[in-house]
Scaffold this motif. Structure first.
Motif, PDB file in Angstrom:
ATOM      1  N   UNK A   7     -16.720  -5.642  -7.564  1.00  0.00           N
ATOM      2  CA  UNK A   7     -16.640  -6.953  -8.207  1.00  0.00           C
ATOM      3  C   UNK A   7     -16.436  -8.039  -7.157  1.00  0.00           C
ATOM      4  N   UNK A  59       3.034   2.366  -4.630  1.00  0.00           N
ATOM      5  CA  UNK A  59       2.983   3.601  -5.411  1.00  0.00           C
ATOM      6  C   UNK A  59       4.363   4.220  -5.646  1.00  0.00           C
ATOM      7  N   UNK A 101      -4.853  -3.018  -2.625  1.00  0.00           N
ATOM      8  CA  UNK A 101      -3.938  -2.006  -3.158  1.00  0.00           C
ATOM      9  C   UNK A 101      -4.226  -0.653  -2.535  1.00  0.00           C
ATOM     10  N   UNK A 102      -3.392   0.317  -2.862  1.00  0.00           N
ATOM     11  CA  UNK A 102      -3.454   1.632  -2.202  1.00  0.00           C
ATOM     12  C   UNK A 102      -4.828   2.301  -2.342  1.00  0.00           C
ATOM     13  N   UNK A 109     -12.001  -5.097  -8.428  1.00  0.00           N
ATOM     14  CA  UNK A 109     -12.501  -3.905  -7.754  1.00  0.00           C
ATOM     15  C   UNK A 109     -13.394  -4.314  -6.604  1.00  0.00           C
ATOM     16  N   UNK A 125     -15.949  -2.810 -15.585  1.00  0.00           N
ATOM     17  CA  UNK A 125     -15.236  -3.693 -14.665  1.00  0.00           C
ATOM     18  C   UNK A 125     -13.739  -3.733 -14.901  1.00  0.00           C
ATOM     19  N   UNK A 126     -13.042  -4.118 -13.836  1.00  0.00           N
ATOM     20  CA  UNK A 126     -11.591  -4.206 -13.904  1.00  0.00           C
ATOM     21  C   UNK A 126     -11.184  -5.664 -14.118  1.00  0.00           C
ATOM     22  N   UNK A 130     -12.426   6.792 -15.430  1.00  0.00           N
ATOM     23  CA  UNK A 130     -11.547   6.006 -16.295  1.00  0.00           C
ATOM     24  C   UNK A 130     -11.376   4.613 -15.696  1.00  0.00           C
ATOM     25  N   UNK A 131     -10.520   3.807 -16.341  1.00  0.00           N
ATOM     26  CA  UNK A 131     -10.286   2.447 -15.908  1.00  0.00           C
ATOM     27  C   UNK A 131      -8.781   2.285 -15.715  1.00  0.00           C
ATOM     28  N   UNK A 132      -8.371   1.329 -14.897  1.00  0.00           N
ATOM     29  CA  UNK A 132      -6.942   1.059 -14.734  1.00  0.00           C
ATOM     30  C   UNK A 132      -6.258   0.868 -16.068  1.00  0.00           C
ATOM     31  N   UNK A 145     -10.549   5.448 -11.645  1.00  0.00           N
ATOM     32  CA  UNK A 145     -11.994   5.200 -11.743  1.00  0.00           C
ATOM     33  C   UNK A 145     -12.779   6.344 -11.109  1.00  0.00           C
ATOM     34  N   UNK A 184      -3.838  -2.175 -12.281  1.00  0.00           N
ATOM     35  CA  UNK A 184      -4.714  -2.397 -11.134  1.00  0.00           C
ATOM     36  C   UNK A 184      -4.411  -1.396 -10.029  1.00  0.00           C
ATOM     37  N   UNK A 185      -3.122  -1.080  -9.899  1.00  0.00           N
ATOM     38  CA  UNK A 185      -2.688  -0.174  -8.839  1.00  0.00           C
ATOM     39  C   UNK A 185      -3.302   1.206  -9.016  1.00  0.00           C
ATOM     40  N   UNK A 186      -3.397   1.638 -10.279  1.00  0.00           N
ATOM     41  CA  UNK A 186      -3.831   3.005 -10.559  1.00  0.00           C
ATOM     42  C   UNK A 186      -5.338   3.038 -10.821  1.00  0.00           C
ATOM     43  N   UNK A 187      -5.991   1.868 -10.736  1.00  0.00           N
ATOM     44  CA  UNK A 187      -7.421   1.795 -11.087  1.00  0.00           C
ATOM     45  C   UNK A 187      -8.291   2.666 -10.198  1.00  0.00           C
ATOM     46  N   UNK A 188      -8.001   2.628  -8.894  1.00  0.00           N
ATOM     47  CA  UNK A 188      -8.871   3.360  -7.963  1.00  0.00           C
ATOM     48  C   UNK A 188      -8.877   4.868  -8.255  1.00  0.00           C
ATOM     49  N   UNK A 189      -7.693   5.520  -8.291  1.00  0.00           N
ATOM     50  CA  UNK A 189      -7.721   6.951  -8.603  1.00  0.00           C
ATOM     51  C   UNK A 189      -8.304   7.239  -9.978  1.00  0.00           C
ATOM     52  N   UNK A 209       0.800  -1.229   0.000  1.00  0.00           N
ATOM     53  CA  UNK A 209       0.000   0.000   0.000  1.00  0.00           C
ATOM     54  C   UNK A 209       0.840   1.290   0.000  1.00  0.00           C
TER      55      UNK A 209
END
Lengths: 636, 123
Positions: B117, A238, B96-97, B114, A436-437, A337-339, A333, A326-331, A234
């Motif tokens: 999901x 990054x 993840x972060x 996610x 979906x991711x 946008x998508x990862x 989304x 996957x790491x950047x997916x959260x910010x 975590x």
């Protein structure tokens, strides 16, 4: 030579199907010995590879490598293409045989797709890859058991030694003698049927492999887990992410600089030589300044794009790219946008054209649309010469770190603008589609250099093919606009001053006034629509800089810019007007090749035209607001 | 001839809710989700129901068996297709972060999912 790769409708061809990461492309490369070409799937933007099986196997059928899919019910545009191609939507009809590729260590998972294909009555040959990994884990792989149970030929392959390839080719040859059956649509199973089938798959897997793959953690997986503890951490995750991306970014600019200079210099010499030989005739001028210059404009970015593709493929092959996405997916989304939007956005900082092509892997239409929309806002490298000129004007004679910091600021600013546009679109676009991711994180492995180099060259070539014609057409238009009507003028400067481009610049001068500049800069902005970096050479011509040497052009151009006056006697280039120009260049969409490629990727003219109008309008408005507010608070 | 032990007859199967000769009575027919009550010689043993929970409620390091998949049909279908299916043993590796995707591994495969999901996966 490429023509011969096209499958003849009368002859047999083999379609390769398999889940992502099943080793399909590796097998394809081994079977075809990298002798293949990439073809655009009709009516879409997705590529697939076509190749002839290598002569060393004593056979000559054609192989088609479809995009990976988990099932016959597609969830992304790429999967849709795979399934459509399977059902004979390709120009050469339905495949004689379907070669199903399964990863031996993932047998029970990959049986799902195979069952669907068997149920749909395809003529099937199964290749089980990574058999050597199974042996390494002391697993006995019982090919015959699998063959008898499923009723299809099965060949085990070793991923390293190439063992089993000959048997596979022979099995495929045998399959051609089978009478073709009528293919059925994909089977629809309810949850109960699925449960029964999955239980069967597990039993079959247990019978075929002596040991349970759920119980034997592979060596690769263990190593991957150890690496992931750091790379997906975590806090540390990054940090590594930023470091790795910065490394790619720096190498794109640093390693590409010398070859870019060579290409630039070579084309400049060629252009000069043609002009000298032709001694000022119109034809030689067209060849020198229209043709050669436009080909140079396309090729000068090839080193950067090649290195970028190399870096991205390296990350992809090693297994890190899936994790980075996957790491950047959260910010991402949060911005709609998508990862998977990450690769297009990263590439957009080199060139928007390959970036837009990279957006194809995004499964949701909405997220793909937003990604494509904001890609032109990323700071592509064609903007760099312009920034270099404007920043050296702003920071003339000051410490070197100041323009460097300002350049980083410009990159940050373009990211903020991109994020703003993306979140506005995210707010207002209807949310009707499922996003979906679900991203498979393959085990880390040593990348195959040959494959990466080959793949990067292929993708770069596809950039040249896509961008080339459009840049060429606009370069010719620009040449006409800057040469005519006074093409007999004695000097370049005089010719440009009386050209159509200058007339257009004068025509839009009322628009340029609020930005704090005059028609000469307007002419530069108009010519930048062929390619942004042309702004610099257009400025040199407009301000009557005639030096031959590049460094001298730069310094004398800066001198002339300082001395340039508007019609009412004030300085033309001031802090405010230069900042206004920078803001304009950050947002404006001037690259017509991008618009052309955007049309292909969006599938219609609507979105690219909206981009063209919106970005230029916003760029102009913000530039005017910035110039006027700076002047209000006392900046010149 | 070897001495054979007399084979025990299998026990009678008692239907829930009926008073069995052992004196056991249960409320197994009561609505789903309520406690399971076992009446035995005037004592009541209360067994709380087995709750299915989303894997997202678990902490990283959790290992367990998927009980069911519930959620949007398309998502559930995709989970089936990649092999995340009921009765599969699943290992929740990490998150993840910024509370980002969950890293789940099963059968030598690792996937990033996610939050919404992974919420379909009940364990």
């Amino acid at each position: 030579m490429h023509q011969s790769l096209d499958p003849n409708p009368a002859s047999q061809y083999v379609m390769m199907m398999g889940a992502p990461n099943a080793g399909k492309t590796t097998l394809f490369n081994e079977l075809t010995s990298l002798n293949h070409k990439t073809v655009n799937y009709p009516g879409s933007t997705i590529d697939y590879s076509v190749g002839k099986v290598s002569k060393i196997f004593g056979s000559s059928f054609t192989l088609i490598d479809a995009p990976g899919t988990y099932s016959l019910f597609p969830k992304s545009p790429e999967e849709k293409v795979a399934v459509e191609a399977l059902y004979g939507q390709l120009p050469w009809g339905q495949a004689q045989t379907v070669l199903v590729v399964m990863d031996g260590t993932q047998l029970s998972r990959h049986l799902y797709l195979l069952r669907q294909l068997i149920e749909s009555q395809f003529n099937i040959v199964v290749a089980v890859t990574m058999a050597d990994l199974l042996f390494a884990q002391q697993c006995d792989f019982d090919e015959q058991k699998l063959e008898v149970t499923l009723g299809v030929p099965v060949v085990a392959l070793s991923s390293h030694t190439g063992e089993g390839l000959q048997e596979l080719v022979d099995a495929l040859e045998d399959s051609f003698t089978q009478l073709p059956q009528k293919v059925l649509p994909p089977p629809i199973w309810d949850n109960e049927q699925k449960a029964i089938m999955l239980a069967e798959n597990k039993r079959l897997r247990d019978a075929v492999l002596r040991r349970d793959d759920a119980l034997v953690p592979g060596e690769l997986l263990e190593k991957s887990e150890q690496i992931d503890r750091y790379l997906l951490h975590p806090v540390l995750g990054p940090v590594f992410f930023i470091l790795i991306m910065a490394l790619i970014f720096i190498s794109v600019f640093w390693m590409a600089a010398p070859p870019m200079d060579w290409i630039d210099g070579a084309f400049a010499h060629l252009s000069q030589w043609i002009a000298d030989v032709g001694s000022g005739s119109l034809v030689s001028d067209f060849l020198a300044h229209g043709m050669v210059a436009s080909i140079g404009a396309v090729l000068v970015f090839v080193p950067q794009i090649l290195i970028l593709f190399f870096g991205i493929s390296l990350l992809e092959e090693s297994g890190y790219l899936a994790r980075a996405c996957s790491l950047i997916d959260k910010p991402l989304s949060a911005l709609g946008l998508n990862g998977r939007s990450f690769v297009p956005l990263l590439s957009g900082n080199a060139c928007a054209i390959p970036a837009m092509m990279a957006a194809r892997t995004i499964p949701s239409k909405r997220e793909k649309w937003i990604t494509l929309f904001i890609v032109p806002l990323m700071s592509c490298s064609a903007r760099l010469p312009v920034y270099a000129l404007l920043l050296s004007f702003l920071f003339w004679g000051q410490e070197a770190w100041k323009p460097a910091v300002a350049l980083v600021g410009i990159y940050g600013f373009s990211l903020v603008i991109g994020a703003l546009f993306s979140s506005i679109l995210h707010l207002y676009l209807p949310k009707d589609q499922l996003s979906f991711l679900i991203h498979e994180l393959p085990a880390y492995r040593k990348p195959m250099l040959k494959k990466i180099v080959w793949g990067s060259i292929e993708k770069t070539w596809s950039y040249v093919k896509k961008a080339g014609p459009i840049i060429f057409v606009f370069a010719v238009i620009l040449w006409i606009a800057t040469t005519f009507p006074n093409y007999k003028a004695s000097s370049d400067v005089e010719r440009l001053d009386s050209s159509y481009a200058a007339a257009a610049g004068q025509w839009i001068e009322p628009l340029m006034k609020p930005m704090g500049v005059d028609w000469r800069v307007g002419t530069g902005l108009v010519s930048a629509f062929a390619a942004r970096e042309i702004f610099v050479s257009a400025m040199a011509l407009m301000f009557h800089v005639t030096e031959e040497d590049e460094d001298q052009i730069q310094s004398s151009l800066l001198d002339s810019m300082r001395q340039a006056k508007t019609s009412d006697g004030k300085s033309l280039f001031t802090v405010s007007s230069v900042i206004g120009l920078i803001i304009f260049f950050v947002i404006a969409l001037q690259c017509m090749s991008t618009v052309g490629v955007a049309r292909k990727e969006f599938g219609s003219w609507k979105a690219p035209i909206l981009q063209l109008i919106l970005f230029n309008l916003v760029a102009y408005t913000l530039a005017v607001v910035a110039v006027q507010s700076l002047r209000l608070i006392g900046f010149a | 001839m070897a001495y054979a032990r007399p084979v025990k007859k299998s026990r009678k199967v008692y239907k829930h809710g009926k008073k069995a000769s052992l004196g056991l009575k249960t409320n197994a027919k009561a609505s789903k989700g309520s406690d399971f009550r076992l009446h035995f010689k005037k004592k009541v043993i209360v067994i709380p129901p087995i709750k299915m929970e989303s894997i997202t409620k678990k902490k990283p390091g959790f290992q367990g068996v998927i009980e069911a998949l519930e959620g949007q049909a398309e998502l559930v279908e995709r989970l089936y297709e990649i092999g995340l299916v009921p009765q599969e043993t699943i290992h929740f590796k990490m998150r993840m972060m910024f509370n980002g995707p969950l890293v789940l591994s099963f059968r030598q495969a690792t996937f990033a999912l996610r939050e919404e999901e992974a919420a379909c996966i009940k364990v």
